[in-house]
Every structure is written in C-alpha cells, then in structure tokens.
Design an enzyme around this catalytic site. Structure first.
Site, PDB file in Angstrom:
ATOM      1  N   ASP A  31       5.754   2.305 -10.881  1.00 44.89           N
ATOM      2  CA  ASP A  31       4.365   1.855 -10.835  1.00 44.89           C
ATOM      3  C   ASP A  31       4.194   0.778 -11.894  1.00 44.89           C
ATOM      4  O   ASP A  31       4.750   0.896 -12.985  1.00 44.89           O
ATOM      5  CB  ASP A  31       3.412   3.030 -11.110  1.00 44.89           C
ATOM      6  CG  ASP A  31       1.997   2.782 -10.619  1.00 44.89           C
ATOM      7  OD1 ASP A  31       1.401   1.775 -11.064  1.00 44.89           O
ATOM      8  OD2 ASP A  31       1.487   3.575  -9.820  1.00 44.89           O
ATOM      9  N   GLN A  72       4.107   4.318  -1.598  1.00 44.44           N
ATOM     10  CA  GLN A  72       2.647   4.363  -1.641  1.00 44.44           C
ATOM     11  C   GLN A  72       2.041   3.137  -2.323  1.00 44.44           C
ATOM     12  O   GLN A  72       0.838   2.886  -2.184  1.00 44.44           O
ATOM     13  CB  GLN A  72       2.178   5.618  -2.402  1.00 44.44           C
ATOM     14  CG  GLN A  72       2.783   6.924  -1.908  1.00 44.44           C
ATOM     15  CD  GLN A  72       2.364   7.248  -0.499  1.00 44.44           C
ATOM     16  OE1 GLN A  72       1.177   7.262  -0.184  1.00 44.44           O
ATOM     17  NE2 GLN A  72       3.336   7.525   0.362  1.00 44.44           N
ATOM     18  N   ALA A  73       2.834   2.391  -3.079  1.00 40.15           N
ATOM     19  CA  ALA A  73       2.305   1.241  -3.808  1.00 40.15           C
ATOM     20  C   ALA A  73       1.861   0.151  -2.845  1.00 40.15           C
ATOM     21  O   ALA A  73       2.510  -0.094  -1.827  1.00 40.15           O
ATOM     22  CB  ALA A  73       3.369   0.694  -4.757  1.00 40.15           C
ATOM     23  N   ALA A  74       0.753  -0.517  -3.181  1.00 42.68           N
ATOM     24  CA  ALA A  74       0.240  -1.570  -2.298  1.00 42.68           C
ATOM     25  C   ALA A  74      -0.825  -2.382  -3.008  1.00 42.68           C
ATOM     26  O   ALA A  74      -1.429  -1.922  -3.988  1.00 42.68           O
ATOM     27  CB  ALA A  74      -0.358  -0.960  -1.029  1.00 42.68           C
ATOM     28  N   TYR A 140      -4.398  -8.056   5.095  1.00 45.29           N
ATOM     29  CA  TYR A 140      -3.953  -6.714   4.681  1.00 45.29           C
ATOM     30  C   TYR A 140      -3.390  -5.946   5.879  1.00 45.29           C
ATOM     31  O   TYR A 140      -2.285  -5.393   5.825  1.00 45.29           O
ATOM     32  CB  TYR A 140      -5.131  -5.961   4.055  1.00 45.29           C
ATOM     33  CG  TYR A 140      -4.856  -4.497   3.785  1.00 45.29           C
ATOM     34  CD1 TYR A 140      -4.178  -4.107   2.642  1.00 45.29           C
ATOM     35  CD2 TYR A 140      -5.298  -3.509   4.665  1.00 45.29           C
ATOM     36  CE1 TYR A 140      -3.923  -2.772   2.388  1.00 45.29           C
ATOM     37  CE2 TYR A 140      -5.058  -2.173   4.421  1.00 45.29           C
ATOM     38  CZ  TYR A 140      -4.364  -1.808   3.280  1.00 45.29           C
ATOM     39  OH  TYR A 140      -4.111  -0.486   3.041  1.00 45.29           O
ATOM     40  N   ASN A 169      -9.361   7.031   6.214  1.00 44.18           N
ATOM     41  CA  ASN A 169      -9.990   6.773   4.914  1.00 44.18           C
ATOM     42  C   ASN A 169      -9.761   7.953   3.981  1.00 44.18           C
ATOM     43  O   ASN A 169     -10.417   8.994   4.108  1.00 44.18           O
ATOM     44  CB  ASN A 169     -11.493   6.512   5.090  1.00 44.18           C
ATOM     45  CG  ASN A 169     -11.777   5.126   5.615  1.00 44.18           C
ATOM     46  OD1 ASN A 169     -11.293   4.746   6.688  1.00 44.18           O
ATOM     47  ND2 ASN A 169     -12.535   4.354   4.862  1.00 44.18           N
ATOM     48  N   ARG A 207     -16.507   6.328   9.654  1.00 41.97           N
ATOM     49  CA  ARG A 207     -15.118   6.363   9.242  1.00 41.97           C
ATOM     50  C   ARG A 207     -14.572   7.785   9.438  1.00 41.97           C
ATOM     51  O   ARG A 207     -15.330   8.755   9.525  1.00 41.97           O
ATOM     52  CB  ARG A 207     -14.969   5.969   7.768  1.00 41.97           C
ATOM     53  CG  ARG A 207     -15.384   4.540   7.448  1.00 41.97           C
ATOM     54  CD  ARG A 207     -14.468   3.517   8.074  1.00 41.97           C
ATOM     55  NE  ARG A 207     -14.818   2.150   7.708  1.00 41.97           N
ATOM     56  CZ  ARG A 207     -15.617   1.368   8.412  1.00 41.97           C
ATOM     57  NH1 ARG A 207     -16.207   1.830   9.513  1.00 41.97           N
ATOM     58  NH2 ARG A 207     -15.867   0.132   8.017  1.00 41.97           N
ATOM     59  N   ARG A 264     -21.985  -5.852   4.971  1.00 41.91           N
ATOM     60  CA  ARG A 264     -20.806  -6.618   4.582  1.00 41.91           C
ATOM     61  C   ARG A 264     -20.346  -7.436   5.782  1.00 41.91           C
ATOM     62  O   ARG A 264     -20.126  -6.875   6.851  1.00 41.91           O
ATOM     63  CB  ARG A 264     -19.713  -5.645   4.131  1.00 41.91           C
ATOM     64  CG  ARG A 264     -18.619  -6.272   3.315  1.00 41.91           C
ATOM     65  CD  ARG A 264     -17.594  -5.233   2.924  1.00 41.91           C
ATOM     66  NE  ARG A 264     -17.846  -4.689   1.607  1.00 41.91           N
ATOM     67  CZ  ARG A 264     -17.122  -3.728   1.066  1.00 41.91           C
ATOM     68  NH1 ARG A 264     -16.130  -3.180   1.753  1.00 41.91           N
ATOM     69  NH2 ARG A 264     -17.379  -3.283  -0.144  1.00 41.91           N
ATOM     70  N   GLU A 267     -17.747  -6.304   8.709  1.00 42.61           N
ATOM     71  CA  GLU A 267     -17.327  -4.924   8.468  1.00 42.61           C
ATOM     72  C   GLU A 267     -17.154  -4.159   9.779  1.00 42.61           C
ATOM     73  O   GLU A 267     -17.959  -4.271  10.699  1.00 42.61           O
ATOM     74  CB  GLU A 267     -18.347  -4.194   7.592  1.00 42.61           C
ATOM     75  CG  GLU A 267     -17.917  -2.772   7.241  1.00 42.61           C
ATOM     76  CD  GLU A 267     -18.859  -2.083   6.274  1.00 42.61           C
ATOM     77  OE1 GLU A 267     -18.463  -1.071   5.692  1.00 42.61           O
ATOM     78  OE2 GLU A 267     -20.002  -2.567   6.109  1.00 42.61           O
TER      79      GLU A 267
END
Length: 309
Positions: A31, A72-74, A140, A169, A207, A264, A267
């Site tokens: 990390d 999991q990193a992003a 993304y 989510n 969501r 937004r 969205e």
C-alpha cells in the site's frame, strides 16, 4: 497459503487482511498509504509501502512468491478519472498489469476487485447479470473492464488462474469519508459533526449497498477456489439515497432533515447486481441486511468520531 493484498491499509483491503490473519494465512500488504491510513494495518501482516506501478512492487511479488494476489488497490474516484484519465489508467491499468506480469511468472492466483455499477450503467435489466453488455462511460469503468480482459487473455495465453469480482456499492466501518466516498461514510461523518448532509438531486437514485464483511467473504471464497471468471458481488436490492439517509439518522440517534442540493451531472440513476452466478460457482451470497449493516456502520463511526466540544 500466503496472500499478497494490495491496498491492505484501505477500506476493503484492511478488512480482508484481518480476515486472512485470523485464518492463519501469511499476509503481505502492499500500500502506498495515499488513501488508507497506517492505523488500519493489522500488526501481524508483513507491510511494504510501495506504489503498485513501481518496479519494486513487481520485484516483491517475484521475491516473496505468494500463492495468490488479492488486488484491492485502485484509483477509486470516478470524477478524478474524468479529470485525469492518464493518471487513472496509470494506476488502474498499468499498475495492475505490472502486478499481473509478476503473478504470471510465479504462477500466483489473481483475485481482482472490479466494479459493477460503473460497468453496466443505467441498465435496462435490474438486478443486472454478468451477461448484460458492459459499455462504461467513465475512464474508471473503462480501465476496470480493460483489466478484466487482460485477466482473460492471460488465462488463455498463460494458464493464469483468476477471479474477477464486480463489487456493488460497498460500505461499512473504516470507509474513508473524505473525497469521493460512499454516501454512507459521508453522511455518518457529517451528521456526527453537526453538519448538513447534502443529498444530490432528488435522492431517488438507487444503489445496491453491500456490507464490507460480505465482500470479504466473497474474496475469501475466490481465493479458496480455482474457478476462473467474473462475478457480481451485491445484494440485488435497490435502495435510494433518501432511504439510506433516514436509516443512518435513526441509527445515529440524531435529528436531521433532508437537505437537497443540485444533482450531480451524468449521475447514474439505478444500480443493482444479480449475484446468482457467484452463488452457483463459489457458494457466496450476501448475509448482512442493509438495516443491520448500516446500524453496525453507524455504531463504528459514532465510536471513531471524536465528540465536538
């Protein structure tokens, strides 16, 4: 089993590292601490402060030779991906391929944290199955889908063992409420600080909220399996933002009225994932209801947030 967890100081990654340690696995965490705090790190993990794009991160995989990589990193901000698509691609695509190449060389299994809503958009089929066409409209989402194709390519060309998990989510304790985070964490922190929790637009956008411990169980199931493929990880239930706001207000024991701001731009209006396939292939299903999960999350934020003077 030894598992290298990228993003192991972050929200989901730290919970996953805890679960692996509890199972008695050897856990290596990579990390860069850009979003996940050092305090989240389990003291029993082997920690390396590295950027996943760096040669040192790939060299660590080759040196330590873990049985599996739980990636999991992003770069997790959709809006930042729109503003800075080159940065998004450098982390979520090039950084991931950097690790993938090392995994290929040592024969490690690769479990990837992808996304559900950002792939399917406002789908006409709800809950949305994996077979629904994926045409993401953000860099993304494009980056996540592109790496899914890399995983399939490496499986066919090199025999790589992988599972790709398309998260709904995710919410729960330790979620970072700063920047572009989930509304659950943002609402909890603002309400506890006596601030207004502004709802974007009419609040009727829905969501699929899945509790972090359910997500951890999905990753563990994938690590324990040799099944290749991509799988939705969600509850199939739609909840709108207004409903979530009122549940959090109730759980925190705070009096607060709805306050709405401008919507937004662009969205997504609806999202829910059909997780039938992961149930059939990996035996997973969500176990924590939204009501119970929000209550546990609100309790954690209440204990973690210092009282205002």
């Amino acid at each position: 089993m030894s598992v290298l967890v990228t993003g192991g100081a972050g929200f989901i990654g730290s919970h996953l590292a805890d679960a692996l340690v509890e199972r008695g696995e050897g856990v290596i965490v990579v990390d860069d601490l850009s979003t996940g705090p050092r305090d989240n790190l389990n003291p029993k993990v082997e920690f390396h402060e590295l950027d996943i794009r760096s040669p040192e991160a790939a060299a660590l995989v080759r040196e330590r030779r873990p049985h599996a990589i739980a990636h999991q990193a992003a770069q997790m901000s959709v809006s930042r991906s729109v503003r800075e698509p080159l940065f998004d691609a450098s982390v979520n695509l090039i950084g991931s391929i950097n690790l993938l190449e090392a995994a290929r060389e040592i024969g490690a299994r690769f479990v990837f944290a992808s996304t559900g809503g950002a792939l399917y958009g406002d789908a006409e089929v709800l809950p949305t199955p994996e077979s629904y066409p994926a045409w993401p409209v953000s860099p993304y989402g494009v980056g996540k889908l592109s790496f899914e194709h890399y995983l399939h390519c490496y499986s066919v060309a090199h025999g790589l063992s992988y599972t790709d998990l398309r998260y709904a989510n995710v919410y729960g304790p330790r979620q970072n409420p700063h920047g572009e985070a989930g509304v659950v964490a943002i609402f909890c922190l603002r309400l506890l600080n006596g601030e207004e929790a502004i709802i974007n637009g009419d609040g009727l956008q829905t969501r699929d909220y899945v509790y972090v411990q359910d997500v951890v169980r999905a990753v563990l199931a994938a690590l324990d399996s040799r099944v290749n493929g991509h799988f939705n990880v969600g509850t199939g239930r739609q909840a709108n933002v207004n409903e979530v706001f009122h549940m959090i207000v109730r759980d925190l024991g705070i009096e607060a009225e709805e306050r709405h701001g401008p919507p937004r731009p662009g969205e997504q209006r609806t999202s829910a994932l059909d997780s039938t396939l992961i149930g059939e292939k990996l035996g997973w299903r969500a176990q924590v209801s939204l009501e119970d999960g929000l209550a546990q999350t609100a309790d954690w934020f209440r204990r973690a947030t210092p009282l205002r003077a």
